[in-house]
Design an enzyme around this catalytic site. Structure first.
Site, PDB file in Angstrom:
ATOM      1  N   TYR A  18       0.910  -1.300   0.204  1.00 50.88           N
ATOM      2  CA  TYR A  18      -0.024  -0.089   0.035  1.00 50.88           C
ATOM      3  C   TYR A  18       1.058   1.069  -0.069  1.00 50.88           C
ATOM      4  O   TYR A  18       0.962   2.127  -0.851  1.00 50.88           O
ATOM      5  CB  TYR A  18      -0.980   0.002   1.865  1.00 50.88           C
ATOM      6  CG  TYR A  18      -1.877   0.768   0.770  1.00 50.88           C
ATOM      7  CD1 TYR A  18      -3.339   0.731   0.593  1.00 50.88           C
ATOM      8  CD2 TYR A  18      -1.893   1.958   1.738  1.00 50.88           C
ATOM      9  CE1 TYR A  18      -4.762   1.558   0.603  1.00 50.88           C
ATOM     10  CE2 TYR A  18      -3.011   3.242   1.327  1.00 50.88           C
ATOM     11  CZ  TYR A  18      -4.382   2.992   0.899  1.00 50.88           C
ATOM     12  OH  TYR A  18      -5.239   3.728   0.942  1.00 50.88           O
ATOM     13  N   HIS A  22       1.723   3.827  -2.709  1.00 55.62           N
ATOM     14  CA  HIS A  22       1.258   5.588  -2.690  1.00 55.62           C
ATOM     15  C   HIS A  22       2.537   6.540  -2.735  1.00 55.62           C
ATOM     16  O   HIS A  22       2.168   7.408  -2.717  1.00 55.62           O
ATOM     17  CB  HIS A  22       0.232   5.689  -1.243  1.00 55.62           C
ATOM     18  CG  HIS A  22      -1.635   5.099  -1.677  1.00 55.62           C
ATOM     19  ND1 HIS A  22      -1.852   3.876  -1.529  1.00 55.62           N
ATOM     20  CD2 HIS A  22      -2.237   6.131  -1.638  1.00 55.62           C
ATOM     21  CE1 HIS A  22      -2.769   3.743  -1.520  1.00 55.62           C
ATOM     22  NE2 HIS A  22      -3.588   5.040  -2.143  1.00 55.62           N
ATOM     23  N   TYR A  41      -4.416  17.522  -0.409  1.00 51.63           N
ATOM     24  CA  TYR A  41      -4.551  15.855  -0.418  1.00 51.63           C
ATOM     25  C   TYR A  41      -3.839  14.780   0.513  1.00 51.63           C
ATOM     26  O   TYR A  41      -2.628  14.597  -0.211  1.00 51.63           O
ATOM     27  CB  TYR A  41      -5.223  14.596  -1.516  1.00 51.63           C
ATOM     28  CG  TYR A  41      -6.228  13.096  -1.131  1.00 51.63           C
ATOM     29  CD1 TYR A  41      -5.767  12.654  -0.127  1.00 51.63           C
ATOM     30  CD2 TYR A  41      -6.842  12.886  -1.886  1.00 51.63           C
ATOM     31  CE1 TYR A  41      -6.679  11.654   0.463  1.00 51.63           C
ATOM     32  CE2 TYR A  41      -7.255  11.552  -2.266  1.00 51.63           C
ATOM     33  CZ  TYR A  41      -7.693  10.821  -0.945  1.00 51.63           C
ATOM     34  OH  TYR A  41      -8.380  10.153  -0.508  1.00 51.63           O
ATOM     35  N   TRP A  80      -8.582   1.840  -7.561  1.00 49.89           N
ATOM     36  CA  TRP A  80      -9.414   1.320  -6.298  1.00 49.89           C
ATOM     37  C   TRP A  80      -9.895  -0.493  -6.217  1.00 49.89           C
ATOM     38  O   TRP A  80      -9.636  -1.027  -4.987  1.00 49.89           O
ATOM     39  CB  TRP A  80     -11.509   1.729  -5.790  1.00 49.89           C
ATOM     40  CG  TRP A  80     -11.275   2.954  -6.743  1.00 49.89           C
ATOM     41  CD1 TRP A  80     -10.329   3.951  -5.435  1.00 49.89           C
ATOM     42  CD2 TRP A  80     -12.186   3.562  -6.053  1.00 49.89           C
ATOM     43  NE1 TRP A  80     -10.423   5.089  -5.570  1.00 49.89           N
ATOM     44  CE2 TRP A  80     -12.044   4.944  -5.582  1.00 49.89           C
ATOM     45  CE3 TRP A  80     -13.745   3.438  -7.124  1.00 49.89           C
ATOM     46  CZ2 TRP A  80     -12.832   6.041  -5.680  1.00 49.89           C
ATOM     47  CZ3 TRP A  80     -14.620   4.200  -7.013  1.00 49.89           C
ATOM     48  CH2 TRP A  80     -13.977   5.817  -6.610  1.00 49.89           C
TER      49      TRP A  80
END
Length: 109
Positions: A18, A22, A41, A80
């Site tokens: 993950y 990212h 963000y 996603w």
């Protein structure tokens, strides 16, 4: 501008992947977020609880439409599909939520 925050769990066995994903978010995903007026963000990880906190600022005028455009984007949906199984949504999240929305309790400019 509206500040928005959300929380979700991260499955510990997926932490490294993950974070790797990212560190280099797909440019098309970032472009879609920008086109939908999402700025500033950030995602934070709290260990050992494996909770992630996201924060962004929405600068548009129709969040429902902008959010629908994000949800309809095929590349975002592919992103996603990869990231979703790594996450562990809170049992207490609202209906139709993946990341649980948070209420702002305090802000200092």
């Amino acid at each position: 501008m509206k500040r928005m925050a959300h929380v979700i769990g991260l499955r510990p066995e997926h932490k490294a992947e993950y974070l790797r994903l990212h560190a280099a978010v797909w440019p098309e995903v970032l472009a879609r977020l920008r086109a939908s007026h999402i700025t500033n963000y950030s995602i934070f990880l709290r260990e050992p609880e494996m909770l992630m906190f996201s924060y962004w600022e929405y600068t548009g005028t129709d969040f429902a439409a902008d959010n629908a455009a994000i949800s309809a984007d095929p590349i975002t949906r592919d992103w996603w599909a990869i990231c979703g199984p790594m996450q562990k949504p809170l049992e207490t999240r609202g209906e139709n939520e993946w990341w649980a929305a948070m209420t702002e309790a305090f802000h200092l400019d």
